[in-house]
Structure formats: structure tokens, C-alpha cells
Design a protein around this motif. Structure first.
Motif, PDB file in Angstrom:
ATOM      1  N   LEU A   1       0.829  -1.202   0.000  1.00  0.00           N
ATOM      2  CA  LEU A   1       0.000   0.000   0.000  1.00  0.00           C
ATOM      3  C   LEU A   1       0.862   1.250   0.000  1.00  0.00           C
ATOM      4  O   LEU A   1       1.800   1.371   0.768  1.00  0.00           O
TER       5      LEU A   1
ATOM      6  N   ARG B   1      -0.743   9.758   2.754  1.00  0.00           N
ATOM      7  CA  ARG B   1       0.381  10.415   3.418  1.00  0.00           C
ATOM      8  C   ARG B   1       1.624   9.607   3.112  1.00  0.00           C
ATOM      9  O   ARG B   1       1.567   8.380   3.104  1.00  0.00           O
TER      10      ARG B   1
ATOM     11  N   LEU C   1       4.244   9.042   4.871  1.00  0.00           N
ATOM     12  CA  LEU C   1       4.663   8.236   6.014  1.00  0.00           C
ATOM     13  C   LEU C   1       6.148   7.883   5.978  1.00  0.00           C
ATOM     14  O   LEU C   1       6.548   6.798   6.384  1.00  0.00           O
ATOM     15  N   LEU C   2       6.955   8.791   5.462  1.00  0.00           N
ATOM     16  CA  LEU C   2       8.396   8.555   5.504  1.00  0.00           C
ATOM     17  C   LEU C   2       8.858   8.678   6.948  1.00  0.00           C
ATOM     18  O   LEU C   2       8.321   9.469   7.721  1.00  0.00           O
ATOM     19  N   LEU C   3       9.855   7.899   7.315  1.00  0.00           N
ATOM     20  CA  LEU C   3      10.369   7.952   8.673  1.00  0.00           C
ATOM     21  C   LEU C   3      11.393   9.083   8.763  1.00  0.00           C
ATOM     22  O   LEU C   3      12.396   9.063   8.057  1.00  0.00           O
TER      23      LEU C   3
ATOM     24  N   ARG D   1      15.223   8.547   9.012  1.00  0.00           N
ATOM     25  CA  ARG D   1      15.953   7.827   7.968  1.00  0.00           C
ATOM     26  C   ARG D   1      16.172   8.747   6.778  1.00  0.00           C
ATOM     27  O   ARG D   1      15.333   9.589   6.473  1.00  0.00           O
TER      28      ARG D   1
ATOM     29  N   LEU E   1      13.469   0.395   3.120  1.00  0.00           N
ATOM     30  CA  LEU E   1      12.900  -0.195   4.340  1.00  0.00           C
ATOM     31  C   LEU E   1      12.310  -1.593   4.117  1.00  0.00           C
ATOM     32  O   LEU E   1      12.624  -2.520   4.863  1.00  0.00           O
ATOM     33  N   PRO E   2      11.473  -1.776   3.069  1.00  0.00           N
ATOM     34  CA  PRO E   2      10.917  -3.124   2.888  1.00  0.00           C
ATOM     35  C   PRO E   2      11.992  -4.175   2.598  1.00  0.00           C
ATOM     36  O   PRO E   2      11.851  -5.332   3.020  1.00  0.00           O
TER      37      PRO E   2
ATOM     38  N   GLN F   1      15.004  -4.150   3.826  1.00  0.00           N
ATOM     39  CA  GLN F   1      15.636  -4.458   5.110  1.00  0.00           C
ATOM     40  C   GLN F   1      14.745  -5.350   5.960  1.00  0.00           C
ATOM     41  O   GLN F   1      15.233  -6.244   6.648  1.00  0.00           O
ATOM     42  N   ILE F   2      13.445  -5.096   5.902  1.00  0.00           N
ATOM     43  CA  ILE F   2      12.519  -5.925   6.672  1.00  0.00           C
ATOM     44  C   ILE F   2      12.545  -7.355   6.128  1.00  0.00           C
ATOM     45  O   ILE F   2      12.448  -8.318   6.881  1.00  0.00           O
ATOM     46  N   ALA F   3      12.752  -7.480   4.806  1.00  0.00           N
ATOM     47  CA  ALA F   3      12.837  -8.812   4.212  1.00  0.00           C
ATOM     48  C   ALA F   3      14.156  -9.493   4.557  1.00  0.00           C
ATOM     49  O   ALA F   3      14.380 -10.633   4.178  1.00  0.00           O
TER      50      ALA F   3
ATOM     51  N   ARG G   1       9.522   3.058  -2.375  1.00  0.00           N
ATOM     52  CA  ARG G   1       9.436   2.129  -1.250  1.00  0.00           C
ATOM     53  C   ARG G   1       8.347   1.083  -1.512  1.00  0.00           C
ATOM     54  O   ARG G   1       8.532  -0.103  -1.243  1.00  0.00           O
ATOM     55  N   THR G   2       7.212   1.538  -2.052  1.00  0.00           N
ATOM     56  CA  THR G   2       6.117   0.618  -2.345  1.00  0.00           C
ATOM     57  C   THR G   2       6.541  -0.395  -3.407  1.00  0.00           C
ATOM     58  O   THR G   2       6.247  -1.587  -3.295  1.00  0.00           O
TER      59      THR G   2
ATOM     60  N   ALA H   1       8.782  -3.125  -2.117  1.00  0.00           N
ATOM     61  CA  ALA H   1       8.169  -4.145  -1.267  1.00  0.00           C
ATOM     62  C   ALA H   1       8.029  -5.440  -2.055  1.00  0.00           C
ATOM     63  O   ALA H   1       7.832  -6.502  -1.470  1.00  0.00           O
TER      64      ALA H   1
ATOM     65  N   LYS I   1       5.742  -6.710  -3.883  1.00  0.00           N
ATOM     66  CA  LYS I   1       4.484  -7.433  -3.894  1.00  0.00           C
ATOM     67  C   LYS I   1       3.922  -7.439  -5.310  1.00  0.00           C
ATOM     68  O   LYS I   1       4.099  -6.459  -6.043  1.00  0.00           O
TER      69      LYS I   1
ATOM     70  N   PHE J   1       4.561  -4.361   4.873  1.00  0.00           N
ATOM     71  CA  PHE J   1       5.844  -4.900   4.410  1.00  0.00           C
ATOM     72  C   PHE J   1       6.183  -6.194   5.141  1.00  0.00           C
ATOM     73  O   PHE J   1       7.330  -6.626   5.148  1.00  0.00           O
TER      74      PHE J   1
ATOM     75  N   GLN K   1      10.280  -6.266  14.360  1.00  0.00           N
ATOM     76  CA  GLN K   1      10.751  -5.344  13.329  1.00  0.00           C
ATOM     77  C   GLN K   1       9.962  -4.042  13.353  1.00  0.00           C
ATOM     78  O   GLN K   1      10.531  -2.963  13.174  1.00  0.00           O
TER      79      GLN K   1
END
Lengths: 268, 262
Positions: free
Chosen positions: A97, A101, A103-105, A108, A116-117, A119-121, A164-165, A168, A170, B158, B164
Motif C-alpha cells: 500500500l 500520506r 509516512l516517511l520515517l 531515515r 525499508l521493505p 531491510q525488513i525482508a 518504497r512501495t 516491497a 508485492k 511490508f 521489526q
């Protein structure tokens, strides 16, 4: 019911998006007869969606256009599995998604936000950055790799969020007014960039917008939604070849059709 | 940061300080105040000069207590906040008790702490830690609760695990709040060191500035006590400044940049 982890993390599929039929239903989205309400601050039940049925075939771009408050955001959150329907069913491949907004951190950097996605992976930061860098530059963000979000313009922030999307990985992208915050010129650039990016790396896209022209320009199909409670009042199939230009006559015709379905006449 | 602007920042408090000292000096000299009640600044300075050696050693003792005690307090407060945030049983059981702990006059703990931990620095660190962890816990818990739920939602799309989501989304967002708590803790740390020193039995020649103040007062040396107090005053300012520098390093993103209005 959502299929369990269908589709690979990283859909590296490269191909002609119109000719491609394999991949089956796995990478598509099927929304059938979905209703959803939420409770507002005063505790009243508000019907956001009423028996909405929609389909996005694999690698198809479905644009959803409707007035504000027609439950478009709710629809996307249902597809992404962030909400469950009161009635009906949502079948969707894993979806990423991009919210209205960005929604950047804020802590960072721009590039670190984009990766980010990855890194989460489980990818180490350095590798993730290296992998994202070409796309980052392609989006016109070169030189801003280490800038904080607060140092970026609205358009740049939106592009970072979009990247970023994409990263991810997906099969389905849910874009909620992705270019809403941009000025007209950046917006047009981003629209053509998105069309080109999807031609190169096809994804199933559900793009929500209140801009009828954008819906017609980008979509293979356009679903027109009514004001709350949101229902699909018309679906338009757009068979025009790409790239499409906004001046074209057919675009204008389709735009008018969509506006009529929305109950608004084109003032021009 | 430009050097010149830093000097400019130091000027107003310096001027105020000089003015206050001047007023104090005049008040004592011209007002006929008994110097046993209130020593004049020049007497304090003389006392500081003649007792410089003792003052220096006691300062080292107190600074060490405060630095270590604060480290302990920040670590414990931060850890407790995370536990309160992540585990509901902890939130429901420990948090109310932590609130209650702040009402305890820690003097009553001194004998038992000395019994458990001896006469060294340890029991004092425990007292400082018990007094100072609380602001860190409260601000960190609030910071963690204030994290934008949409951001956590985003991380979920994500496929972020709970850990995390915490590591990438919540923890960095709560850091500025945690550091605000540390700043409050730092300010309280000096008075808690005073409490720790004056309530704990100690062995050894130097027992810290708090002890020195109490001793000086008992032998009617108010100028000596005031000199030790002045050292506490300046130590607090120096530590606060150091923490601000650390804050810029750790959570600079949350601070207004140079030239922006506050």
C-alpha cells in the motif's frame, strides 16, 4: 479469504503486459460483494462500502475514481489485508500500500526510507541501498540519497514513498492518490513515469484517485464509485494504446463518460 | 553550529549570573547580613580557593556517582518503558508500582542497601537510579504510545514482525522522548546524589560534595558549604550541555535546524 503467501517476494517478471496471461488468478485482485462500515468519533456507524465488486486481472491497472469519502481508502486497506470486510470476500495476492500520506520515517535518509521493505525482508542495509540506487536515480532523486525527508519537496517525498512501495516486491500495488500532493507539472511527469515503469515491470495495480483524467490516462479499466456508501456505479474499459496523451479526443470522451457517471457534467 | 552563535548563546545567562552575584555581594556587604547566615560571594570564592584540594576530590566522587547512577537510571528506565509498552502484564502490574516507588523517602532504604551492598559506591548508585529512572520511563512510554499508528500499519504491509515494527518504527520514533526524560533525570540526579551521600554510611576520606556540604554546615563554615554548592551548580550545567550534544548526535532529526524558529 486471502490466499496464504501466494506469489514470490520479488516478482521479477518482465514481459509484455497485454500478452501476459500466465500467473493465473494468483497475482490479481477479486473483490466480491464487499461491505464495510466503520465507527466515527461519536460512535455512529458509517457505511463506507456497500456491496462492492471489483476485479483486477494480473498485471492490469485498475483505477478507481470517486468523490472524497466514497470509501476508496477503505477499499485499498481491505485489499492489503489491513481490514476485514463485514460481508463479501476479498481475494488478493500480497499487496503493498502506498498511502495518501507519504509516512516517511523522519530519522531515515531518503534512500534508507526507500529500502525499508528490503531491510525488513532481511537484506543488509548496504546491499539494499545498492539494489535500490538505480531506481532511485531513475526517479530523479539523484543527489538526495542522504537527505532527510524534511529536506525534500513534497514531490520528492512522494517519489521516495512510491519507490518504497515498489521495492516491497508485492505482485499487487495499491496506490492511494499517489500523486495527489504534487504540483501539476511533477504530477504529469510522475504519471508518465509510472506508465513506463509498469510497461517494463508489470504489476497488478489498484490506483485510487479523485482525478478523472488521471484515472483515464493510467487505467486499463476505470471503476467509478458513488459517494458514501461507496458502490461501483460504472466500469469503463479503456483500450487505447499507450503512451496516452491527455490532449487526445478519446481521453476527453472517456473523461466525460466518467464524469457523467459521477453525476457531474463537464463544465467546458 | 557556528562558534560565534554559541558564544552568543552563552552571553545572556553569563550576564544574568554576574548580575546576580553582584547583587548578592552588595546585599551582604552593605546590608549588614551576618556572614554565618549568608556568606558573600568573595568569601565563597576564598573558601573554594583554600579548600580546592578537598573540593576537587569530592567533586570527582560526586561526578562519578551521578554519571554511573544516571547511566543505570536511563538503562533501567528505558528497559522498563519497553517492557511496559510491549507486554501488557508488565504494564498492568509493574507500572503502578513504579509510580508508587517515587513517593518513597529513599533515606529509609539506606541501612538495608548498605547491608546488602556494602559501604562503597553501589548503594548510592541504587538510590540515584531509583530516583532518576522514573522520568525516563514515563517519557519513553508516552513516546512509544504516540507513534503514528499509520506508520505501524505501513510496516505491517511490508510483513514486518512485531519486533521489526518495534525496531524500525517505534523505537527510533520514541528516542527523542526518551532523551527528554534523560534530561529531567539528569537535573534530578544531583539532588539525588546529595540524598544518597548524606543518607548512606561511607568509608574513606572523600564522601562527595553532599557530605562536604553537611560537614561544613555542622562546623559552621557556610562559605565552604556554599563553595561545594557552587560546584554542584556548575556540574549540572556542564552535564546538561554534554547531554544536549549527545542528543544532537542521536536524534538530530527531531531537532529544529539552525536558522529555523523554535
Amino acid at each position: 479469504m486471502r490466499p496464504q503467501a501466494a506469489g514470490a517476494r520479488q516478482s521479477e517478471s518482465v514481459g509484455n503486459r497485454t500478452a501476459r496471461t500466465d500467473g493465473g488468478e494468483r497475482e490479481g485482485v477479486i473483490v466480491s460483494g464487499v461491505s464495510r462500515h466503520f465507527t466515527d468519533r461519536r460512535g455512529n456507524a458509517v457505511q463506507a462500502l456497500h456491496e462492492v465488486s471489483l476485479r483486477a486481472a494480473p498485471h492490469e491497472v485498475l483505477t478507481v475514481v470517486g468523490p472524497s469519502g466514497c470509501g476508496k481508502t477503505t477499499l485499498l486497506e481491505l485489499i492489503c489485508g489491513l481490514q476485514s470486510p463485514d460481508a463479501g470476500a476479498v481475494e488478493a495476492a500480497p499487496a503493498a500500500l502506498m498511502a495518501q500520506r507519504d509516512l516517511l520515517l523522519p530519522w531515515r535518509s531518503a534512500l534508507d526510507n526507500a529500502v525499508l521493505p528490503l531491510q525488513i525482508a532481511g537484506l543488509p542495509r548496504k546491499q539494499a541501498r545498492a539494489q535500490a540506487l538505480p531506481l532511485f536515480r531513475e526517479l530523479g532523486l539523484e543527489g538526495f540519497e542522504n537527505a532527510r525527508p524534511s529536506e525534500l519537496s513534497g514531490g520528492m517525498r512522494q517519489r521516495v514513498a512510491f519507490l518504497r512501495t515498489l521495492l516491497a516486491g508485492k505482485p499487487v500495488l495499491c496506490l492511494d492518490e499517489p500523486f495527489g500532493a504534487l504540483d501539476a507539472i511533477t504530477r504529469m511527469q510522475m504519471q508518465s513515469w509510472l506508465a513506463a515503469a509498469l510497461a517494463r515491470q508489470p504489476r497488478t495495480v489498484v490506483l485510487v484517485t479523485h482525478d478523472v483524467e488521471e484515472a483515464v490516462l493510467l487505467g486499463d479499466r476505470v471503476a467509478v464509485m458513488s459517494p458514501r456508501p461507496g458502490r461501483v456505479v460504472q466500469e469503463l474499459t479503456i483500450e487505447m494504446p499507450r503512451p496516452r496523451r491527455r490532449g487526445e479526443r478519446e481521453i476527453a470522451n472517456l473523461r466525460e463518460q466518467a464524469l457523467r457517471a459521477l453525476g457531474a457534467e463537464d463544465p467546458q | 553550529m557556528i562558534r560565534g552563535s554559541r558564544m552568543a548563546n552563552a552571553l545572556p545567562p553569563l550576564m544574568l549570573f554576574v548580575a546576580a552575584i553582584g547583587a548578592w555581594e552588595l546585599y551582604v556587604d552593605l546590608g549588614g547580613v551576618d556572614p554565618v547566615l549568608l556568606p558573600a560571594p568573595h568569601e565563597v570564592a576564598t573558601a573554594a580557593w583554600s579548600e580546592a584540594g578537598v573540593l576537587w576530590h569530592n567533586t570527582l566522587v560526586t561526578v562519578k556517582e551521578v554519571a554511573l547512577g544516571l547511566l543505570l537510571a536511563v538503562a533501567a528506565g528505558f528497559a522498563l518503558a519497553i517492557a511496559v509498552h510491549l507486554w501488557r502484564p508488565v504494564r498492568r502490574s509493574v507500572y503502578p508500582l513504579a509510580v508508587g516507588s517515587q513517593a518513597l523517602p529513599f533515606v529509609v532504604l539506606a541501612p538495608v542497601l548498605a547491608f546488602w551492598l556494602g559501604f562503597g559506591i553501589l548503594p548510592k548508585l541504587v538510590v540515584i537510579g531509583l530516583i532518576c529512572f522514573f522520568p525516563v520511563t514515563v517519557t519513553t512510554v508516552d513516546g512509544l504510545n504516540a507513534v503514528d499508528p499509520d506508520r505501524v500499519k505501513l510496516l505491517r504491509t511490508f510483513d514486518a514482525s512485531r519486533w521489526q515494527a518495534f525496531r524500525f518504527g517505534e523505537l527510533p520514533a520514541a528516542l527523542p522522548a526518551a532523551l527528554s526524560g534523560a534530561r529531567i533525570a539528569l537535573v534530578v540526579a544531583w539532588i539525588s546524589a546529595f540524598i544518597a551521600e548524606t543518607s548512606s554510611p561511607t568509608v574513606g576520606p572523600y564522601a562527595g560534595l553532599g557530605r562536604q556540604i553537611m560537614t561544613d554546615l555542622s562546623i559552621v563554615d557556610p562559605a565552604g558549604a556554599a563553595a561545594a554548592t557552587a560546584v554542584l551548580f556548575f556540574c549540572s550545567i556542564a552535564f546538561f550541555h554534554l547531554l544536549s550534544i549527545a542528543e544532537r548526535r542521536i536524534a538530530g532529526w527531531a531537532q529544529p535546524r539552525q536558522g529555523e524558529s523554535r
